[in-house]
Write an enzyme that holds these catalytic residues in place. Sequence first.
Site, PDB file in Angstrom:
ATOM      1  N   ASP A 135       0.812  -1.228   0.000  1.00  0.00           N
ATOM      2  CA  ASP A 135       0.000   0.000   0.000  1.00  0.00           C
ATOM      3  C   ASP A 135       0.841   1.272   0.000  1.00  0.00           C
ATOM      4  O   ASP A 135       0.448   2.296   0.558  1.00  0.00           O
ATOM      5  CB  ASP A 135      -0.978   0.019   1.192  1.00  0.00           C
ATOM      6  CG  ASP A 135      -1.880  -1.191   1.178  1.00  0.00           C
ATOM      7  OD1 ASP A 135      -2.321  -1.570   0.083  1.00  0.00           O
ATOM      8  OD2 ASP A 135      -2.130  -1.756   2.252  1.00  0.00           O
ATOM      9  N   HIS A 193      -4.827  -1.832  -5.709  1.00  0.00           N
ATOM     10  CA  HIS A 193      -4.079  -0.684  -6.216  1.00  0.00           C
ATOM     11  C   HIS A 193      -5.074   0.392  -6.635  1.00  0.00           C
ATOM     12  O   HIS A 193      -5.898   0.167  -7.515  1.00  0.00           O
ATOM     13  CB  HIS A 193      -3.202  -1.083  -7.409  1.00  0.00           C
ATOM     14  CG  HIS A 193      -2.152  -2.102  -7.062  1.00  0.00           C
ATOM     15  ND1 HIS A 193      -1.368  -2.714  -7.995  1.00  0.00           N
ATOM     16  CD2 HIS A 193      -1.760  -2.594  -5.874  1.00  0.00           C
ATOM     17  CE1 HIS A 193      -0.534  -3.552  -7.394  1.00  0.00           C
ATOM     18  NE2 HIS A 193      -0.764  -3.505  -6.106  1.00  0.00           N
TER      19      HIS A 193
HETATM   20  P1  GDP Z   1      -0.665   0.162  -3.639  1.00  0.00           P
HETATM   21  O1  GDP Z   1      -1.303  -1.085  -3.108  1.00  0.00           O
HETATM   22  O2  GDP Z   1       0.796   0.249  -3.343  1.00  0.00           O
HETATM   23  O3  GDP Z   1      -0.958   0.410  -5.090  1.00  0.00           O
HETATM   24  O4  GDP Z   1      -1.323   1.393  -2.809  1.00  0.00           O
HETATM   25  P2  GDP Z   1      -2.875   1.590  -2.428  1.00  0.00           P
HETATM   26  O5  GDP Z   1      -3.592   2.035  -3.634  1.00  0.00           O
HETATM   27  O6  GDP Z   1      -3.392   0.413  -1.679  1.00  0.00           O
HETATM   28  O7  GDP Z   1      -2.766   2.762  -1.361  1.00  0.00           O
HETATM   29  C1  GDP Z   1      -2.306   4.034  -1.691  1.00  0.00           C
HETATM   30  C2  GDP Z   1      -3.428   5.056  -1.418  1.00  0.00           C
HETATM   31  O8  GDP Z   1      -2.882   6.349  -1.322  1.00  0.00           O
HETATM   32  C3  GDP Z   1      -4.462   5.150  -2.528  1.00  0.00           C
HETATM   33  O9  GDP Z   1      -5.709   5.442  -1.957  1.00  0.00           O
HETATM   34  C4  GDP Z   1      -3.976   6.326  -3.377  1.00  0.00           C
HETATM   35  O10 GDP Z   1      -5.024   6.976  -4.080  1.00  0.00           O
HETATM   36  C5  GDP Z   1      -3.400   7.216  -2.322  1.00  0.00           C
HETATM   37  N1  GDP Z   1      -2.234   8.002  -2.742  1.00  0.00           N
HETATM   38  C6  GDP Z   1      -1.209   7.631  -3.549  1.00  0.00           C
HETATM   39  N2  GDP Z   1      -0.270   8.594  -3.607  1.00  0.00           N
HETATM   40  C7  GDP Z   1      -0.706   9.596  -2.794  1.00  0.00           C
HETATM   41  C8  GDP Z   1      -0.154  10.857  -2.402  1.00  0.00           C
HETATM   42  O11 GDP Z   1       0.927  11.258  -2.790  1.00  0.00           O
HETATM   43  N3  GDP Z   1      -0.903  11.619  -1.518  1.00  0.00           N
HETATM   44  C9  GDP Z   1      -2.097  11.208  -1.058  1.00  0.00           C
HETATM   45  N4  GDP Z   1      -2.738  12.003  -0.206  1.00  0.00           N
HETATM   46  N5  GDP Z   1      -2.637  10.012  -1.404  1.00  0.00           N
HETATM   47  C10 GDP Z   1      -1.950   9.225  -2.253  1.00  0.00           C
HETATM   48 MG    MG Z   2      -2.811  -1.673  -1.874  1.00  0.00          MG
END
Ligand code: GDP
Ligand code: MG
Length: 424
Positions: free
Chosen positions: A12, A40
């Site tokens: 995440d 994601h």
């Molecule tokens: P992944 O599993 O690594 O792809 O990550 P996730 O999608 O599970 O979690 C990342 C969350 O953070 C998501 O809800 C994204 O929309 C959000 N997100 C990603 N980058 C940023 C950022 O730079 N700032 C903020 N505030 N939210 C972000």
């Molecule tokens: Mg995730």
Amino acid sequence: MLTSIVGINWGDEGKGRMVDLLSEKQDVVVRYQGGNNAGHTVINDKGKFVLNLLPSAILREDKVNVMGNGMVVDIEHLCKEIAKLREGGIVITPQNLKISDKAVVCCPYNVAQDCLEEDRLGDKKFGSTRRGISPIYADKYMKKAIRMGDILHPEYLRSRLETIVEWKNLTIEGSYHAQGYTVEGLLEWFDKYGTPLKDYICDTGYYLDKALKAGKNVMLEAQLGALRDIDFGIYPYTTSSSTITAYGPVGAGIPNHKVENAIGVMKAYSTCVGEGPFTAEMFGEEAEQLRKAGGEYGAATGRPRRVGAFDVVASRYGIRMQGADEIALTKLDVLSYLDAIPVCTAYEVGDKITTEFPFGEDLNIAKPEFTVLKGWKCDISKCRKPEDLPKEAVDYIRFIEKATECKIKYVSVGAEREDYIVMY
Ligand code: GDP
Ligand code: MG
């Protein structure tokens, strides 16, 4: 050129959004491990999407997306995920989605087995996503799994199911006293959810090898992070597959190619879903504030994520395991509300202070040592160049960069595609 985007922490970290951003220069994006336990989140001009099985470049029209042999595929979930994206206007055809014939099918009995076991464990539960991932990987290594390519050969599929279902019911009926499965029932399931996928199934390793030899750019997209890797993570609270860059070419079906650039995605603070040691964890009001600021609720399950300070010890280890060449530091904007930002810089294990990531019982008893940095206390979400950032934010980035010994190339300051800064 072969690039990877991998998680440095517990998952995440924002890999989905970094793949969505950086896939602009790619021709092909490949998922190489895991299944629909991944979540994601990608927010772009087309809307907000949560991807579980599909590679994150599915949202870009001109990219080819590959689901590699290292994956486990719940075909029912995949059909539903594809249908949902199509409703959102995303075009998915055998031209832009290719599924490895060697990827393993995660079946309904695997999901059942996962749930039955978590329920049996009660308060000793692992915090499984209950999507059948660990049972199906166990089946794979016991050589009792169906592979995607078997869907193309109905007679062979039937004969494999006859062997597997008899064996599986020994556990489901015999041990858990739950309702068993029938070959006919499963064949119906395969007919319903496997048939629509037939045209997508092919030898993706062969396809990727040709693409790379023709000079195309291929990106490997990981699920979860280094600390969830089956070998190097916080076992047994890991996932059941290899999340690391080094496994990428194997799980993608191109072990003859080397990853030339590994981009590690690392969050500006820590989060962890489920059970297991999490040294820099925050509790109470402090945790609640950070969880809210970061919207830290699981994309796949909706569960509140455990949160904590940035952990230098774990992240430096994660960078080494991933062989990261450069870092994308995500969600820096989330820390804007803090007057002072704690960073975990060492662990106290018994009477020793260490900066090396410990294992087993040493990790279980490790206590965090913190360094506190000054907060910036202003909105940084509109910053687009390093010069736009307040001094304290730059200091935070440089502190982490120095402590983890890896160049921070990108910093993200918001969830949308354009909310990022290139530092170098
Ligand atoms: P992944 O599993 O690594 O792809 O990550 P996730 O999608 O599970 O979690 C990342 C969350 O953070 C998501 O809800 C994204 O929309 C959000 N997100 C990603 N980058 C940023 C950022 O730079 N700032 C903020 N505030 N939210 C972000
Ligand atoms: Mg995730």
